[in-house]
Design a protein around this motif. Structure first.
Motif, mmCIF file in Angstrom:
data_model
loop_
_atom_site.group_PDB
_atom_site.id
_atom_site.type_symbol
_atom_site.label_atom_id
_atom_site.label_comp_id
_atom_site.label_asym_id
_atom_site.label_seq_id
_atom_site.Cartn_x
_atom_site.Cartn_y
_atom_site.Cartn_z
ATOM 1 N N ASN A 1 -2.359 2.773 3.477
ATOM 2 C CA ASN A 1 -1.835 4.125 3.669
ATOM 3 C C ASN A 1 -2.625 5.147 2.849
ATOM 4 O OD1 ASN A 1 0.328 3.598 5.452
ATOM 5 N ND2 ASN A 1 1.559 2.822 3.761
ATOM 6 N N ASN B 1 -1.241 -1.875 9.907
ATOM 7 C CA ASN B 1 -1.674 -2.832 8.868
ATOM 8 C C ASN B 1 -2.728 -3.802 9.392
ATOM 9 O OD1 ASN B 1 0.040 -1.742 6.969
ATOM 10 N ND2 ASN B 1 1.696 -3.206 7.373
ATOM 11 N N LEU C 1 3.080 -5.887 2.789
ATOM 12 C CA LEU C 1 3.553 -4.626 3.376
ATOM 13 C C LEU C 1 2.385 -3.727 3.754
ATOM 14 C CD1 LEU C 1 6.304 -3.859 0.684
ATOM 15 C CD2 LEU C 1 6.475 -5.342 2.697
ATOM 16 N N GLY C 2 1.188 -4.235 3.645
ATOM 17 C CA GLY C 2 -0.016 -3.439 3.950
ATOM 18 C C GLY C 2 -1.046 -4.328 4.616
ATOM 19 N N ASP D 1 0.850 -1.197 0.000
ATOM 20 C CA ASP D 1 0.000 0.000 0.000
ATOM 21 C C ASP D 1 0.889 1.252 0.000
ATOM 22 O OD1 ASP D 1 1.035 -0.348 2.576
ATOM 23 O OD2 ASP D 1 -0.737 0.484 3.559
ATOM 24 N N ASP E 1 8.588 -1.620 6.495
ATOM 25 C CA ASP E 1 8.307 -2.590 5.431
ATOM 26 C C ASP E 1 9.566 -3.196 4.818
ATOM 27 O OD1 ASP E 1 5.587 -2.390 5.735
ATOM 28 O OD2 ASP E 1 5.365 -0.809 4.239
ATOM 29 N N ASP F 1 7.666 3.870 3.530
ATOM 30 C CA ASP F 1 8.530 2.734 3.873
ATOM 31 C C ASP F 1 8.302 1.547 2.936
ATOM 32 O OD1 ASP F 1 6.017 2.555 5.223
ATOM 33 O OD2 ASP F 1 6.811 0.959 6.474
ATOM 34 N N ASP F 2 7.114 1.469 2.324
ATOM 35 C CA ASP F 2 6.904 0.456 1.288
ATOM 36 C C ASP F 2 7.904 0.672 0.146
ATOM 37 O OD1 ASP F 2 4.258 1.208 2.619
ATOM 38 O OD2 ASP F 2 3.680 -0.673 1.670
HETATM 39 CA CA CA Z 1 2.971 -0.367 4.129
#
Ligand code: CA
Ligand code: BDR
Length: 320
Positions: free
Chosen positions: A38, A177, A134-135, A9, A252, A13-14
């Motif tokens: 996010n 998350n 990552l989300g 998302d 992430d 940091d993703d």
């Molecule tokens: Ca994320």
């Protein structure tokens, strides 16, 4: 070489995680799916294209847009941390001649739904594909609901999410998350495919200060490093005001690091459940990490210790 699908998302940091994955020879990023979190999912997909545009790739992973709403709860976003566009407002930056400073990658977004791309990849690489999330876990839960036998053939799911022995970052007890879609997280954790979790307890051990980031960027002055500097400004200001240091946690990037540098990460077995009902504890990840209470019926490995400095050194080595 590990085949991975990243579900994301983006997110400041993703971006660190995606760039690290695409610069890691141990990994082959087969596909990337976006999910609401996010930002709303359409913006998340645009942000993914912006991130991919920073790299000079001959071949892009297949990308597809995923779910626009969590399973049950209304969507909560995090523009206050990641900027209005979710990527530190990099979409507003222009060059002197008025063109976009960070134009999107020249690649197509698949017409498939994210859930279907996940299922297609799971079927194409049975017992091999690793999904890195990552989300929020909405896409993964929906893929499980749609075709559990295909999802059972995943090698593992590596999750950035949850918090066990610290405070949460969205409420006292919940990490973002998991808080955004606790029902999805619980379904994924109970599914039975091996799950490896990088919770806040681990990600907080890696402190990237603004001084370190800027020193690394100035040393290299590459498109990636300039993007990292520009995209993190708003986020680092948020950290200065609300977290207590100028810099950021690159949450992430940890699940990617767990695949590329497993020696830097120590994990324990745990039985993880998610609170989906509580009003004060909604989205809380619940597990007893005390060694003397084990073994029981673990459904996850939870990362508890990170060799942070070595991880950061290697991270910057790759993101030239
Ligand atoms: Ca994320
Ligand atoms: C997680 O929440 C998001 O805002 C970040 O991108 C990360 O995935 C950290 O709690």
């Amino acid at each position: 070489m590990q085949r991975i699908l990243i579900d994301t998302d983006p997110g400041v940091d993703d971006a660190f995680a995606i760039l690290l994955a695409l610069r890691s020879p141990e990994l082959h990023v087969e596909a990337i799916t976006t999910v609401c979190g996010n930002t709303p999912v359409v913006q998340a997909t645009q942000n993914l294209l912006t991130i991919l545009g920073v790299l000079d790739l001959d071949q892009f992973p297949v990308i597809a847009q995923g779910e626009a709403q969590p399973l049950v709860k209304p969507l909560v976003t995090a523009a206050h941390v990641h900027g209005e566009d979710g990527l530190g407002n990099t979409s507003q930056l222009r060059t002197a001649n008025g063109s976009l400073l960070y134009p999107p990658a020249n690649t197509e977004v698949s017409s498939m739904a994210g859930v279907d791309l996940i299922l297609e990849m799971a079927a194409r690489y049975p017992d091999e594909l690793v999904i890195v999330t990552l989300g929020p876990l909405t896409n993964i839960a929906k893929a499980i609901r749609k075709d559990a036998p295909k999802m059972r053939r995943l090698r593992k799911i590596v999750v950035m999410g949850g918090v066990f022995e610290e405070y949460g970052n969205v409420t006292t007890t919940a990490e973002f998350n998991i808080f955004v879609d606790p029902h999805a997280a619980d379904e994924v954790f109970q599914f039975g495919v091996p799950v490896h979790i990088a919770p806040l307890d681990a990600t907080h051990q890696v402190i990237l200060t603004g001084e370190r980031l800027h020193a690394e960027v100035d040393k290299r002055d590459s498109p990636i490093s300039r993007f990292l500097k520009d995209s993190t400004q708003a986020c680092m200001e948020f950290y200065r005001q609300h977290v207590g240091f100028w810099g950021l946690h690159i949450h992430d990037a940890l699940p990617i690091g767990m695949l590329t540098y497993p020696d830097y990460f120590k994990s324990v077995d745990a039985y993880v459940q998610v609170e989906t009902e509580g009003t004060l504890t909604n989205g809380m990840t619940v597990a007893d990490l005390r060694r003397e209470r084990q073994p029981f019926n673990p459904n996850a490995q939870v990362c508890v210790k990170v060799t942070a400095e070595a991880f950061l050194d290697d991270f910057f080595e790759r993101l030239q």
